[in-house]
Scaffold this active site. Structure first.
Site, short mmCIF file in Angstrom:
data_model
loop_
_atom_site.label_atom_id
_atom_site.label_comp_id
_atom_site.label_asym_id
_atom_site.label_seq_id
_atom_site.Cartn_x
_atom_site.Cartn_y
_atom_site.Cartn_z
CB CYS A 65 3.37 -14.42 5.80
SG CYS A 65 3.61 -13.38 7.27
CB THR A 66 6.72 -9.90 4.49
OG1 THR A 66 5.83 -9.32 5.46
CG2 THR A 66 6.28 -9.51 3.08
CB SER A 70 1.35 -6.22 10.82
OG SER A 70 2.09 -7.40 10.56
CE1 TYR A 91 -1.59 -4.15 11.63
CE2 TYR A 91 -1.57 -3.84 9.25
CZ TYR A 91 -1.41 -3.32 10.53
OH TYR A 91 -1.08 -2.00 10.70
N GLY A 92 -2.87 -10.63 10.77
CA GLY A 92 -3.46 -11.85 10.22
C GLY A 92 -4.63 -12.41 11.01
CB CYS A 127 1.42 -6.37 5.59
SG CYS A 127 0.23 -7.31 6.56
CG ASN A 128 1.86 -11.74 1.87
OD1 ASN A 128 1.74 -12.13 0.72
ND2 ASN A 128 3.05 -11.57 2.42
CB THR A 129 -2.87 -9.67 6.42
OG1 THR A 129 -2.38 -10.96 6.82
CG2 THR A 129 -4.29 -9.49 6.91
#
Length: 275
Positions: A193-194, A18, A49-50, A80-82
């Site tokens: 989260c990166t 993101s 994005y979160g 992106c973790n989300t």
């Protein structure tokens, strides 16, 4: 067929995030695979994005993937973790390309290093609400106690470069988010989260030296090496690889702040429109 395979080996590794947080993943991949070419897309016009709905994150993820595929990539990394939590399954069904995400590697590492079976997970609101890490950890070892906490302000802090553990704002924010996890007695904390690896020192100072911080970027890079080896997709040309950067807004800001996440200077970023 042989010629086609050889050409594919020279294709780049594609990464999207993101914003600039995914550069922590790129940094680790670059460290392990310096010969590979990398295409990085930071969707800086729509970060973060979160805080978006699942439907919106999926739409953005498809647009990002479509763009990177046009650049000739051989593997896609959802850094992106989300997006990993929400879009991975759909993207794998939609595209005929190996796709790696950042949640499974982090979950596996957490399970392997915890000593007391109490694991904390911090991430964006969307990642935590998706329960992706909780599910992944429980699938690997059902008896682990997983405590999850959304830390939405960590992303803007990281994006602003406010990472000093001695900074009062950074310390107070970290204390506010992490106090409950510390009191619960976790011995392992997943940075879900990166963006969060650049805040490692601040997080560690609150949690204490006995708590192991799991950086999914490091684990994801190892998975990339494994996948390329299994599929015979290593770049055959031994010349050092190049990194190309694409953003959807304010490239000069990406270049300025990217150094913090990448550890080396970014010369330029290309502005693109994928709206």
């Amino acid at each position: 067929m042989v010629e086609k395979k050889e050409l594919q080996n020279e294709y780049a590794i594609g990464i999207f995030d993101s914003g600039i947080g995914g550069l922590t993943v790129l940094r680790e991949i670059r460290r392990l695979l310096p010969q590979e070419n990398i295409m990085y897309l930071g969707d800086t016009a729509r970060v973060p994005y979160g805080t978006r709905s699942a439907q919106t994150v999926l739409k953005y993820s498809i647009a990002n993937t479509d763009f990177l595929l046009k650049q000739k990539i051989k593997v896609l990394i959802i850094a992106c973790n989300t997006a990993s939590a929400i879009a991975t399954d759909v993207l794998r069904q939609r595209y005929n390309i190996p796709i790696l995400e950042v949640i499974t590697p982090g979950a596996r590492c957490a399970v392997s290093v915890t000593r007391n079976g109490k694991v904390g997970v911090i991430g964006t609101l969307a990642t935590i609400q998706s329960a992706a890490y909780q599910k992944a950890i429980k699938e690997l070892r059902h008896d682990i106690d997983v405590i999850a906490k959304a830390c939405p302000l960590f992303v803007p802090l990281a994006e602003e470069g406010w990472c000093d553990p001695d900074d009062e704002i950074v310390r107070m924010t970290a204390m506010r988010y992490l106090f409950g996890l510390k009191n619960y007695g976790i011995d392992t904390l997943v940075l879900g989260c990166t963006h969060y690896p650049v805040l490692k020192r601040a997080i560690q100072s609150i949690m204490g030296g006995d708590v192991i911080l799991v950086d999914s970027a490091e684990q994801t890079a190892k998975n990339v090496v494994k996948l390329l080896a299994e599929r015979g997709l290593f770049k055959t040309n031994a010349v050092s690889g190049a990194c190309s950067y694409f953003v959807t807004d304010i490239p000069h800001r990406f270049v300025e702040m990217g150094t913090l996440f990448l550890g080396t200077k970014i010369e330029s970023a290309h502005l693109i429109d994928i709206m």
